[in-house]
Motif scaffolding. Structure first.
Motif, PDB file in Angstrom:
ATOM      1  N   THR A   8      -6.820  47.273  79.079  1.00  0.00           N
ATOM      2  CA  THR A   8      -5.686  46.637  78.418  1.00  0.00           C
ATOM      3  C   THR A   8      -6.157  45.435  77.612  1.00  0.00           C
ATOM      4  OG1 THR A   8      -3.476  45.752  78.838  1.00  0.00           O
ATOM      5  CG2 THR A   8      -5.144  45.207  80.458  1.00  0.00           C
ATOM      6  N   SER A   9      -5.259  44.867  76.774  1.00  0.00           N
ATOM      7  CA  SER A   9      -5.682  43.732  75.938  1.00  0.00           C
ATOM      8  C   SER A   9      -4.532  42.937  75.334  1.00  0.00           C
ATOM      9  CB  SER A   9      -6.542  44.218  74.769  1.00  0.00           C
ATOM     10  OG  SER A   9      -5.727  44.914  73.846  1.00  0.00           O
ATOM     11  N   GLY A  10      -3.366  43.540  75.235  1.00  0.00           N
ATOM     12  CA  GLY A  10      -2.286  42.875  74.514  1.00  0.00           C
ATOM     13  C   GLY A  10      -2.410  43.130  73.023  1.00  0.00           C
ATOM     14  N   LYS A  11      -3.480  42.633  72.434  1.00  0.00           N
ATOM     15  CA  LYS A  11      -3.680  42.781  71.001  1.00  0.00           C
ATOM     16  C   LYS A  11      -4.171  44.195  70.656  1.00  0.00           C
ATOM     17  CE  LYS A  11      -5.746  40.242  67.182  1.00  0.00           C
ATOM     18  NZ  LYS A  11      -6.110  41.432  66.397  1.00  0.00           N
ATOM     19  N   VAL A  14      -8.689  45.947  69.311  1.00  0.00           N
ATOM     20  CA  VAL A  14      -9.842  45.228  69.868  1.00  0.00           C
ATOM     21  C   VAL A  14     -10.853  46.175  70.517  1.00  0.00           C
ATOM     22  CG1 VAL A  14      -8.616  43.051  70.226  1.00  0.00           C
ATOM     23  CG2 VAL A  14      -8.632  44.757  72.040  1.00  0.00           C
ATOM     24  N   GLY A  15     -10.440  47.437  70.732  1.00  0.00           N
ATOM     25  CA  GLY A  15     -11.390  48.413  71.270  1.00  0.00           C
ATOM     26  C   GLY A  15     -11.000  48.997  72.614  1.00  0.00           C
ATOM     27  N   LYS A  16      -9.711  49.060  72.914  1.00  0.00           N
ATOM     28  CA  LYS A  16      -9.269  49.633  74.202  1.00  0.00           C
ATOM     29  C   LYS A  16      -9.633  51.112  74.291  1.00  0.00           C
ATOM     30  CE  LYS A  16      -4.997  48.420  73.647  1.00  0.00           C
ATOM     31  NZ  LYS A  16      -5.183  47.474  72.562  1.00  0.00           N
ATOM     32  N   ALA A 122      -1.237  48.833  72.801  1.00  0.00           N
ATOM     33  CA  ALA A 122      -1.157  47.403  72.499  1.00  0.00           C
ATOM     34  C   ALA A 122       0.250  46.913  72.823  1.00  0.00           C
ATOM     35  CB  ALA A 122      -1.481  47.169  71.031  1.00  0.00           C
ATOM     36  N   GLY A 123       0.408  45.615  72.884  1.00  0.00           N
ATOM     37  CA  GLY A 123       1.724  45.043  73.142  1.00  0.00           C
ATOM     38  C   GLY A 123       1.939  44.780  74.613  1.00  0.00           C
ATOM     39  N   ILE A 124       3.173  44.356  74.924  1.00  0.00           N
ATOM     40  CA  ILE A 124       3.482  44.049  76.327  1.00  0.00           C
ATOM     41  C   ILE A 124       4.752  44.781  76.746  1.00  0.00           C
ATOM     42  CG2 ILE A 124       2.315  41.820  76.469  1.00  0.00           C
ATOM     43  CD1 ILE A 124       4.987  40.488  75.828  1.00  0.00           C
ATOM     44  N   PRO A 144     -14.098  37.970  70.593  1.00  0.00           N
ATOM     45  CA  PRO A 144     -14.276  36.513  70.584  1.00  0.00           C
ATOM     46  C   PRO A 144     -13.575  35.883  69.386  1.00  0.00           C
ATOM     47  CG  PRO A 144     -16.343  37.646  70.130  1.00  0.00           C
ATOM     48  CD  PRO A 144     -15.305  38.692  70.228  1.00  0.00           C
ATOM     49  N   GLU A 145     -12.269  35.881  69.440  1.00  0.00           N
ATOM     50  CA  GLU A 145     -11.467  35.478  68.283  1.00  0.00           C
ATOM     51  C   GLU A 145     -10.150  34.956  68.843  1.00  0.00           C
ATOM     52  OE1 GLU A 145      -8.222  36.257  65.794  1.00  0.00           O
ATOM     53  OE2 GLU A 145      -8.790  37.812  67.219  1.00  0.00           O
ATOM     54  N   VAL A 146      -9.560  33.915  68.221  1.00  0.00           N
ATOM     55  CA  VAL A 146      -8.452  33.193  68.852  1.00  0.00           C
ATOM     56  C   VAL A 146      -7.250  34.059  69.225  1.00  0.00           C
ATOM     57  CG1 VAL A 146      -8.962  30.848  68.080  1.00  0.00           C
ATOM     58  CG2 VAL A 146      -7.705  32.368  66.565  1.00  0.00           C
ATOM     59  N   SER A 147      -6.807  34.939  68.338  1.00  0.00           N
ATOM     60  CA  SER A 147      -5.586  35.685  68.649  1.00  0.00           C
ATOM     61  C   SER A 147      -5.822  36.664  69.789  1.00  0.00           C
ATOM     62  CB  SER A 147      -5.050  36.398  67.403  1.00  0.00           C
ATOM     63  OG  SER A 147      -6.035  37.229  66.856  1.00  0.00           O
ATOM     64  N   SER A 148      -7.001  37.241  69.839  1.00  0.00           N
ATOM     65  CA  SER A 148      -7.302  38.170  70.918  1.00  0.00           C
ATOM     66  C   SER A 148      -7.382  37.456  72.267  1.00  0.00           C
ATOM     67  CB  SER A 148      -8.622  38.886  70.616  1.00  0.00           C
ATOM     68  OG  SER A 148      -9.002  39.691  71.695  1.00  0.00           O
ATOM     69  N   VAL A 149      -7.987  36.272  72.279  1.00  0.00           N
ATOM     70  CA  VAL A 149      -8.107  35.513  73.533  1.00  0.00           C
ATOM     71  C   VAL A 149      -6.730  35.084  74.031  1.00  0.00           C
ATOM     72  CG1 VAL A 149      -9.052  33.431  74.601  1.00  0.00           C
ATOM     73  CG2 VAL A 149     -10.448  34.744  73.012  1.00  0.00           C
ATOM     74  N   ARG A 150      -5.880  34.652  73.104  1.00  0.00           N
ATOM     75  CA  ARG A 150      -4.537  34.242  73.498  1.00  0.00           C
ATOM     76  C   ARG A 150      -3.776  35.417  74.119  1.00  0.00           C
ATOM     77  NH1 ARG A 150       0.172  32.383  69.325  1.00  0.00           N
ATOM     78  NH2 ARG A 150       1.350  31.095  70.753  1.00  0.00           N
TER      79      ARG A 150
END
Lengths: 271, 104
Positions: A8-11, A14-16, A122-124, A144-150
């Motif tokens: 999972t990742s949310g964004k 990213v490579g799920k 993606a998503g929640i 390693p990028e701000v939106s993905s980490v958030r």
């Protein structure tokens, strides 16, 4: 004892799906019996990345609704005997997934496999929450990028509150998989470093997948990268990550693409 | 030109790291109270409209989150007549005041 793992990742992007295919294949390459399950109803892609897009007959929703049996919907990989794919429906929308239906399928899969790997959309929303709902282990894919980490931080919050394990008061096992990592850019200070991401998300690291054209090449030909080119840097990183999932202690390093042969041999011995 | 830019530009990762740390420390707290700003806006609006007639979109609530201190900014746009009426309003007994406010 089967383990249910959610990727999972949310964004998005990213490579799920790439990671699901690569980890699933890597575990199967290590002799485990693995089912990879696509939860992205309406936007399925795991079949394409696995090279099984022309063999899909029944899907996850057909099973939850009793139209087909699990054995009819599971597609066995042509390269690895112990790797199976359960595709998502492409024509239905995600509301067709019910918690009860998913619970039934996961329970049945647990009885037949060592690993059940759920590829989250993606998503929640519903698809993502149902993909993680019955998991014992979570792999959070982060760039390693701000939106993905958030977004990963948000997903970690959901894993700790909305999963069945969390509701029972238990801790779901969480691992961070950093993908698309560019060591040179991180060294120049132009990309969040591994330490930055780990400190911010305070989740143990499962692996570091370097940015590589091999990943795109693998999806182009419909083969998990660990099968397509097992010696490539991303493949070695995924193979190491799969060993860590099995509980082996493997030293963490970032495999690089242009390592000289002797360097690679020494690197292997160290692992 | 490119080389000059490289020298002029500091590395961006520390900025990303700091922004994330600040943001997430707030979002993690906000998780327990999902929509603090919406609640604040509704309550502030309710308090103000007890005295003055203002449009909902003329009450803006903003928050600026810093590492150690955050600021809450409330921006209320009041139409002309109520400003003149304000001192008188405050001297009035509460019941008359609200009656008048309703007519403004």
């Amino acid at each position: 004892m089967a383990k249910v793992l959610v990727v999972t990742s949310g964004k998005g992007g990213v490579g799920k799906t790439t990671s699901t295919a690569a980890l699933g294949a890597a575990l199967a390459q290590a002799g485990q019996k693995v089912a990879v399950v696509d939860f992205d109803v309406g936007l399925r892609n795991l079949d394409l990345v696995m090279g099984a897009e022309r063999r899909v007959v029944f899907d996850l929703i057909n099973i939850t609704q009793g139209v087909a049996k699990l054995s009819q919907a599971l597609i066995r990989d042509k390269r690895l005997e112990s790797l199976y794919l359960l595709p998502a429906s492409q024509t239905r929308d995600k509301d067709a997934l019910t918690e009860q239906g998913v619970a039934g399928v996961i329970k049945e899969l647990r009885g037949q496999f060592d690993w059940v790997i759920c590829d989250s959309p993606a998503g929640i929303e519903r698809g993502a929450t149902l993909a993680m709902r019955f998991a014992d282990v979570a792999v959070i894919v982060t760039n390693p990028e701000v939106s993905s980490v958030r977004d990963s931080d948000r997903i970690i919050g959901l894993l700790d509150s909305k999963t069945e394990m969390a509701e029972k008061g238990e801790q779901i096992e969480k691992h961070l998989l950093i993908t698309r990592y560019d060591a040179r850019r991180a060294q120049r200070g132009d990309m969040l470093s591994i330490d930055d991401v780990l400190e911010i998300l305070s989740t143990p690291l499962l692996g570091i997948i370097p940015e590589s054209q091999e990943v795109l090449r693998a999806s182009n030909v419909g083969s998990p990268v660990t099968l397509c080119n097992a010696a490539s840097a991303p493949a070695r990183a995924y193979l190491d990550a799969a060993r860590r999932l099995k509980g082996e202690l493997v030293p963490m390093n970032v495999p690089t693409e242009h390592q000289p042969l002797f360097g690679r041999l020494f690197g292997r011995r160290a692992a | 030109m490119n080389i000059l830019n490289l020298f002029r530009r500091g590395s961006s990762a520390p900025v990303a790291r700091e922004r994330l740390q600040i943001l997430l420390s707030h979002e993690r707290v906000a998780g327990s109270q999902p929509d603090l700003l919406a609640i604040l806006q509704a309550e502030i609006l309710a308090t103000i409209t007890r005295q003055i007639t203002v449009e909902r979109e003329n009450v803006r609530v903003r928050i600026d989150r810093g590492a150690t201190v955050s600021t809450l900014e409330i921006d209320v746009e009041i139409p002309h007549p109520p400003i003149q009426a304000l001192p008188r309003l405050l001297e009035m007994p509460a019941r008359e005041r609200s009656k008048l406010a309703a007519n403004l």
